[in-house]
Design a protein around this motif. Structure first.
Motif, PDB file in Angstrom:
ATOM      1  N   THR A  52     -17.257 -14.429 -16.105  1.00 52.10           N
ATOM      2  CA  THR A  52     -17.361 -14.292 -17.555  1.00 52.10           C
ATOM      3  C   THR A  52     -17.040 -12.859 -17.949  1.00 52.10           C
ATOM      4  OG1 THR A  52     -19.735 -13.816 -17.366  1.00 52.10           O
ATOM      5  CG2 THR A  52     -19.111 -16.113 -17.745  1.00 52.10           C
ATOM      6  N   GLY A  53     -16.909 -12.638 -19.250  1.00 52.96           N
ATOM      7  CA  GLY A  53     -16.622 -11.307 -19.733  1.00 52.96           C
ATOM      8  C   GLY A  53     -15.158 -11.108 -20.066  1.00 52.96           C
ATOM      9  N   VAL A  54     -14.809  -9.849 -20.332  1.00 51.80           N
ATOM     10  CA  VAL A  54     -13.462  -9.523 -20.788  1.00 51.80           C
ATOM     11  C   VAL A  54     -12.894  -8.383 -19.951  1.00 51.80           C
ATOM     12  CG1 VAL A  54     -12.057  -8.739 -22.736  1.00 51.80           C
ATOM     13  CG2 VAL A  54     -14.026 -10.245 -23.145  1.00 51.80           C
ATOM     14  N   ILE A  55     -11.621  -8.527 -19.580  1.00 49.90           N
ATOM     15  CA  ILE A  55     -10.862  -7.444 -18.955  1.00 49.90           C
ATOM     16  C   ILE A  55      -9.770  -7.038 -19.933  1.00 49.90           C
ATOM     17  CG2 ILE A  55      -9.320  -6.778 -17.078  1.00 49.90           C
ATOM     18  CD1 ILE A  55     -10.781  -8.685 -15.251  1.00 49.90           C
ATOM     19  N   VAL A  56      -9.766  -5.779 -20.282  1.00 46.95           N
ATOM     20  CA  VAL A  56      -8.704  -5.241 -21.139  1.00 46.95           C
ATOM     21  C   VAL A  56      -7.754  -4.463 -20.242  1.00 46.95           C
ATOM     22  CG1 VAL A  56      -8.163  -3.773 -23.112  1.00 46.95           C
ATOM     23  CG2 VAL A  56     -10.317  -5.063 -23.068  1.00 46.95           C
ATOM     24  N   ARG A  57      -6.501  -4.835 -20.275  1.00 45.37           N
ATOM     25  CA  ARG A  57      -5.527  -4.163 -19.410  1.00 45.37           C
ATOM     26  C   ARG A  57      -4.142  -4.301 -20.015  1.00 45.37           C
ATOM     27  NH1 ARG A  57      -2.497  -8.114 -17.280  1.00 45.37           N
ATOM     28  NH2 ARG A  57      -3.382  -9.974 -16.318  1.00 45.37           N
ATOM     29  N   PRO A  58      -3.212  -3.428 -19.596  1.00 48.76           N
ATOM     30  CA  PRO A  58      -1.827  -3.585 -20.055  1.00 48.76           C
ATOM     31  C   PRO A  58      -1.164  -4.778 -19.375  1.00 48.76           C
ATOM     32  CG  PRO A  58      -1.984  -1.811 -18.481  1.00 48.76           C
ATOM     33  CD  PRO A  58      -3.389  -2.248 -18.746  1.00 48.76           C
ATOM     34  N   LYS A  59       0.049  -5.080 -19.779  1.00 51.02           N
ATOM     35  CA  LYS A  59       0.786  -6.159 -19.133  1.00 51.02           C
ATOM     36  C   LYS A  59       1.057  -5.799 -17.671  1.00 51.02           C
ATOM     37  CE  LYS A  59       3.092  -7.714 -23.368  1.00 51.02           C
ATOM     38  NZ  LYS A  59       4.393  -7.929 -24.051  1.00 51.02           N
ATOM     39  N   LEU A  60       1.183  -6.829 -16.839  1.00 49.76           N
ATOM     40  CA  LEU A  60       1.378  -6.604 -15.412  1.00 49.76           C
ATOM     41  C   LEU A  60       2.646  -5.802 -15.129  1.00 49.76           C
ATOM     42  CD1 LEU A  60       0.318 -10.064 -13.929  1.00 49.76           C
ATOM     43  CD2 LEU A  60      -0.926  -7.900 -13.786  1.00 49.76           C
ATOM     44  N   GLU A  61       3.637  -5.891 -16.012  1.00 48.82           N
ATOM     45  CA  GLU A  61       4.878  -5.160 -15.802  1.00 48.82           C
ATOM     46  C   GLU A  61       4.671  -3.644 -15.846  1.00 48.82           C
ATOM     47  OE1 GLU A  61       4.496  -7.617 -17.936  1.00 48.82           O
ATOM     48  OE2 GLU A  61       5.669  -9.226 -16.976  1.00 48.82           O
ATOM     49  N   GLU A  62       3.574  -3.205 -16.461  1.00 55.70           N
ATOM     50  CA  GLU A  62       3.292  -1.781 -16.583  1.00 55.70           C
ATOM     51  C   GLU A  62       2.361  -1.292 -15.483  1.00 55.70           C
ATOM     52  OE1 GLU A  62       1.797  -0.958 -20.458  1.00 55.70           O
ATOM     53  OE2 GLU A  62       3.460  -1.946 -21.487  1.00 55.70           O
ATOM     54  N   MET A  63       1.990  -2.187 -14.565  1.00 55.25           N
ATOM     55  CA  MET A  63       1.036  -1.838 -13.510  1.00 55.25           C
ATOM     56  C   MET A  63       1.675  -2.033 -12.139  1.00 55.25           C
ATOM     57  SD  MET A  63      -2.209  -3.924 -15.137  1.00 55.25           S
ATOM     58  CE  MET A  63      -3.447  -3.241 -14.049  1.00 55.25           C
ATOM     59  N   LEU A  64       1.218  -1.231 -11.174  1.00 51.63           N
ATOM     60  CA  LEU A  64       1.674  -1.378  -9.799  1.00 51.63           C
ATOM     61  C   LEU A  64       0.459  -1.427  -8.891  1.00 51.63           C
ATOM     62  CD1 LEU A  64       4.182  -1.552  -7.966  1.00 51.63           C
ATOM     63  CD2 LEU A  64       4.009   0.921  -7.639  1.00 51.63           C
ATOM     64  N   PHE A  65       0.373  -2.490  -8.086  1.00 49.43           N
ATOM     65  CA  PHE A  65      -0.745  -2.686  -7.163  1.00 49.43           C
ATOM     66  C   PHE A  65      -0.307  -2.292  -5.753  1.00 49.43           C
ATOM     67  CE2 PHE A  65      -1.925  -5.182 -10.746  1.00 49.43           C
ATOM     68  CZ  PHE A  65      -3.305  -5.281 -10.744  1.00 49.43           C
ATOM     69  N   LEU A  66      -1.125  -1.481  -5.097  1.00 52.53           N
ATOM     70  CA  LEU A  66      -0.867  -1.111  -3.697  1.00 52.53           C
ATOM     71  C   LEU A  66      -2.016  -1.626  -2.839  1.00 52.53           C
ATOM     72  CD1 LEU A  66       0.443   2.589  -3.811  1.00 52.53           C
ATOM     73  CD2 LEU A  66       1.729   0.453  -3.956  1.00 52.53           C
ATOM     74  N   PRO A  67      -1.795  -2.692  -2.067  1.00 50.66           N
ATOM     75  CA  PRO A  67      -2.857  -3.211  -1.207  1.00 50.66           C
ATOM     76  C   PRO A  67      -3.026  -2.354   0.055  1.00 50.66           C
ATOM     77  CG  PRO A  67      -0.871  -4.498  -0.918  1.00 50.66           C
ATOM     78  CD  PRO A  67      -0.577  -3.507  -2.002  1.00 50.66           C
ATOM     79  N   GLN A  68      -4.102  -2.621   0.773  1.00 49.99           N
ATOM     80  CA  GLN A  68      -4.365  -1.859   1.997  1.00 49.99           C
ATOM     81  C   GLN A  68      -3.277  -2.090   3.038  1.00 49.99           C
ATOM     82  OE1 GLN A  68      -8.091  -2.838   3.860  1.00 49.99           O
ATOM     83  NE2 GLN A  68      -8.000  -1.164   5.327  1.00 49.99           N
ATOM     84  N   ARG A  69      -2.853  -3.322   3.155  1.00 51.84           N
ATOM     85  CA  ARG A  69      -1.763  -3.648   4.071  1.00 51.84           C
ATOM     86  C   ARG A  69      -0.504  -3.789   3.226  1.00 51.84           C
ATOM     87  NH1 ARG A  69      -1.055  -3.570   9.709  1.00 51.84           N
ATOM     88  NH2 ARG A  69       0.969  -4.532  10.074  1.00 51.84           N
ATOM     89  N   PRO A  70       0.353  -2.780   3.203  1.00 56.93           N
ATOM     90  CA  PRO A  70       1.524  -2.823   2.319  1.00 56.93           C
ATOM     91  C   PRO A  70       2.437  -3.995   2.662  1.00 56.93           C
ATOM     92  CG  PRO A  70       1.200  -0.619   3.226  1.00 56.93           C
ATOM     93  CD  PRO A  70       0.300  -1.537   3.981  1.00 56.93           C
ATOM     94  N   TYR A  71       3.066  -4.516   1.638  1.00 56.21           N
ATOM     95  CA  TYR A  71       4.037  -5.586   1.840  1.00 56.21           C
ATOM     96  C   TYR A  71       5.408  -4.965   2.035  1.00 56.21           C
ATOM     97  CZ  TYR A  71       7.138  -9.495   0.894  1.00 56.21           C
ATOM     98  OH  TYR A  71       8.132 -10.435   0.979  1.00 56.21           O
ATOM     99  N   MET A  72       5.971  -5.184   3.222  1.00 61.67           N
ATOM    100  CA  MET A  72       7.306  -4.691   3.538  1.00 61.67           C
ATOM    101  C   MET A  72       8.288  -5.844   3.404  1.00 61.67           C
ATOM    102  SD  MET A  72       7.097  -1.396   4.459  1.00 61.67           S
ATOM    103  CE  MET A  72       5.980  -1.215   3.057  1.00 61.67           C
ATOM    104  N   ILE A  73       9.181  -5.765   2.445  1.00 65.24           N
ATOM    105  CA  ILE A  73      10.123  -6.852   2.207  1.00 65.24           C
ATOM    106  C   ILE A  73      11.207  -6.862   3.284  1.00 65.24           C
ATOM    107  CG2 ILE A  73       9.725  -6.691  -0.274  1.00 65.24           C
ATOM    108  CD1 ILE A  73      12.543  -5.457  -0.493  1.00 65.24           C
ATOM    109  N   LEU A  74      11.907  -7.992   3.367  1.00 69.17           N
ATOM    110  CA  LEU A  74      13.075  -8.075   4.244  1.00 69.17           C
ATOM    111  C   LEU A  74      14.255  -7.505   3.481  1.00 69.17           C
ATOM    112  CD1 LEU A  74      12.561 -11.707   5.604  1.00 69.17           C
ATOM    113  CD2 LEU A  74      12.048  -9.577   6.790  1.00 69.17           C
ATOM    114  N   GLY A  75      14.639  -6.293   3.808  1.00 66.66           N
ATOM    115  CA  GLY A  75      15.727  -5.664   3.059  1.00 66.66           C
ATOM    116  C   GLY A  75      15.982  -4.255   3.532  1.00 66.66           C
ATOM    117  N   THR A  76      16.697  -3.495   2.736  1.00 64.77           N
ATOM    118  CA  THR A  76      17.075  -2.130   3.083  1.00 64.77           C
ATOM    119  C   THR A  76      15.961  -1.157   2.691  1.00 64.77           C
ATOM    120  OG1 THR A  76      18.111  -1.711   0.947  1.00 64.77           O
ATOM    121  CG2 THR A  76      19.489  -2.725   2.662  1.00 64.77           C
TER     122      THR A  76
END
Length: 550
Positions: free
Chosen positions: A410-434
């Motif tokens: 319950t309750g309210v979370i006030v936050r900007p849109k997800l496009e304006e935020m960047l999440f860094l988890p403990q185990r970084p996600y390494m994509i398949l790419g350059t």
């Protein structure tokens, strides 16, 4: 058993109509028309060859040399033409199936990523197992098998119409016998074998997928298993999974290769005897030529096979029905409204240009445990919030609620849109790419030069990364070749590249030494980013204006 048939047909159409009632179908209608023409021509050649076969026998019986060699020449011509027609319609069938697969795969991928359904499936709907297999294998099997069965049905209709005329012209009793034979074959096959074989095939697909997933987990966690020396336990687990595959497949081959094949082989060979039984007296009395038996047997066999297509290809049909069921359940998940226990017990998210929690209570997804209770605080732009507390007290769960992954509470979370935020988890996600794609992730493209990217790598103490692995545009398995500390620094570099207004760090520097951690946080503070951190080290407190102890 009729309910079994109707269910399979309804599920099939629920998936098939997505493509065939869409505007995309017009891309293949011309190919489909050509396919129909080739199938019709193919049927006419079959009729011709069957007639020639009967004429050859009659010519031999009458010792008519001219008629015999004329039949041989016509047969060779028909066989050559028949080969081209078969290759043509087989190619078109596969081509149409490929177009269908491409569209359906893209459709399901869009649904899979929409509203982060991939996360919900992985965490809250584990009864829909192995979505990767459903998108990759089940879609391919569905489209290919659908086209194969559809072509077989169209061809069967042409064959039944063409050869039934021949049978009727020889003897009406042949057509009556054919109808009785077909009804018996269809009824016995569906009633005795339908549900059992379909269920066994569904189970086989599921157990094979679980076995493969177990092997994939071992590959992905090979180093951890080796450190723990958990070889014996892991070996027992995958052998246990394979034991289920083995046991179910034993039952499957018993039903398909013994029970079903006994019936198919015995009933199938009746087509060789029935025409002779019906026409025997007329041949012996000389009313019709002996070649008519051969012609009638060929026509009877063609029509019987076409009418009883389900019996002759029943094993394929049950495997197909199993894959339909898995794909239908997967597709229907995306069309169902999300079930919620009580709308008054969901967290409200309000989009605004600030971060705040208003009387927030976060619960586990099953609503059985409070993790955070009645939390209220507000974070000013440019400030930092540090969340500390014992392991398991709900620190990461609070971030999941902030990201909208959990809404139980319950309750309210006030936050900007997800496009304006960047999440860094403990185990970084390494994509398949350059390396370049790693740095700009999660964006597809960022207007930044190579020199600026190299500067960012230098700032996070990874200046040698490009030279070590061949530059910014070389693909590598980054999660395998970089240590956890290097991965965390590379993920931190994303903050400096994408420059989000808000950053959420879930123990994002836990694998770094204190000096590297302080250096990265100094860079973060200089950017003016508003950020929330989860961490344990007291040294982090000086970079945050608000400290929350859970």
């Amino acid at each position: 058993m009729n309910r079994f048939n109707c269910t399979a047909v309804q599920q099939f159409w629920a998936i098939a109509k997505l493509y065939w009632l869409s505007s995309e179908k017009f891309n293949v209608l011309a190919l489909f028309t050509i396919l129909g023409v080739l199938l019709f021509a193919n049927t006419q050649v079959k009729v011709l060859l069957n007639t020639i076969q009967g004429d050859l026998i009659s010519a031999l019986a009458a010792q008519d040399r001219t008629r015999f060699w004329q039949g041989i020449l016509m047969a060779f011509g028909g066989i050559i033409f028949f080969g081209f027609l078969n290759s043509g319609y087989s190619y078109l069938r596969e081509r149409i199936g490929l177009y269908w697969r491409k569209w359906l795969t893209h459709y399901l991928l869009n649904q899979y990523f929409r509203d982060r359904n991939f996360y919900d499936l992985s965490n809250f709907h584990k009864d829909i197992d192995n979505p990767d297999q459903r998108i990759a294998e089940d879609v391919a099997n569905f489209c290919q098998q659908s086209m194969q069965f559809l072509v077989n049905i169209i061809e069967s209709i042409f064959v039944v119409l063409a050869f039934s005329i021949i049978l009727w012209s020889i003897s009406a009793n042949l057509v009556i016998a054919l109808v009785i034979y077909s009804l018996l074959a269809y009824t016995i096959t569906i009633v005795l074998y339908g549900r059992k074989l379909t269920q066994l095939n569904i189970e086989q697909l599921k157990k094979e997928a679980n076995f493969r997933f177990g092997l994939i987990r071992i590959r992905e966690n090979a180093e951890s298993i080796a450190f723990y020396n958990g070889i014996s336990q892991e070996s027992h687990k995958v052998k246990f999974l394979f034991a289920h595959v083995y046991k179910n497949f034993q039952r499957l081959i018993l039903w398909s290769e013994i029970y079903l094949n006994i019936f198919k082989n015995q009933f199938g060979y009746l087509t060789l005897i029935i025409p002779a039984l019906i026409l025997g007296n007329q041949i012996i009395s000389g009313e019709i030529e002996v070649g008519k038996v051969t012609e009638a047997s060929g026509a009877f066999g063609q029509v019987a096979f076409s009418v009883n297509l389900i019996m002759y290809q029943f094993e394929k049909f049950t495997k197909f029905a199993a894959s339909i069921n898995r794909l239908y359940v997967f597709s229907e998940y995306f069309n169902q409204p999300r079930k919620q226990i009580d709308s008054t017990r969901n967290i409200d998210i309000v989009n605004d240009s600030r971060l705040a929690f208003d009387n927030l209570t976060v619960q586990t997804p099953n609503y059985q445990k409070n993790l955070v209770k009645n939390l209220s605080l507000s974070l000013e732009p440019g400030q930092g919030l540090l969340i500390m507390g014992d392991s398991g007290c709900g620190k990461s769960s609070l971030l999941r609620a902030l990201a909208g992954l959990w809404n139980s509470g319950t309750g309210v979370i006030v936050r900007p849109k997800l496009e304006e935020m960047l999440f860094l988890p403990q185990r970084p996600y390494m994509i398949l790419g350059t390396l370049r794609e790693q740095l700009i992730y999660p964006n597809d493209q960022v207007d930044i030069s190579d020199q600026e990217l190299e500067k960012v790598l230098y700032l996070v103490n990874l200046s040698d990364l490009g030279t070590r692995f061949g530059g910014l545009d070389v693909e590598q398995d980054w999660s395998d070749i970089l240590s956890l500390g290097e991965q965390q620094r590379l993920a931190f570099a994303r903050l400096l590249v994408t420059k989000p207004k808000y950053a959420i760090l879930d123990e994002a520097t836990s694998a770094l030494d204190v000096n590297n951690e302080e250096h990265l946080y100094s860079l973060l503070v200089d950017t003016g980013t508003t950020f929330i951190s989860v961490g344990h080290r007291p040294s982090l407190q000086k970079y945050h204006q608000v400290i929350l102890n859970l």
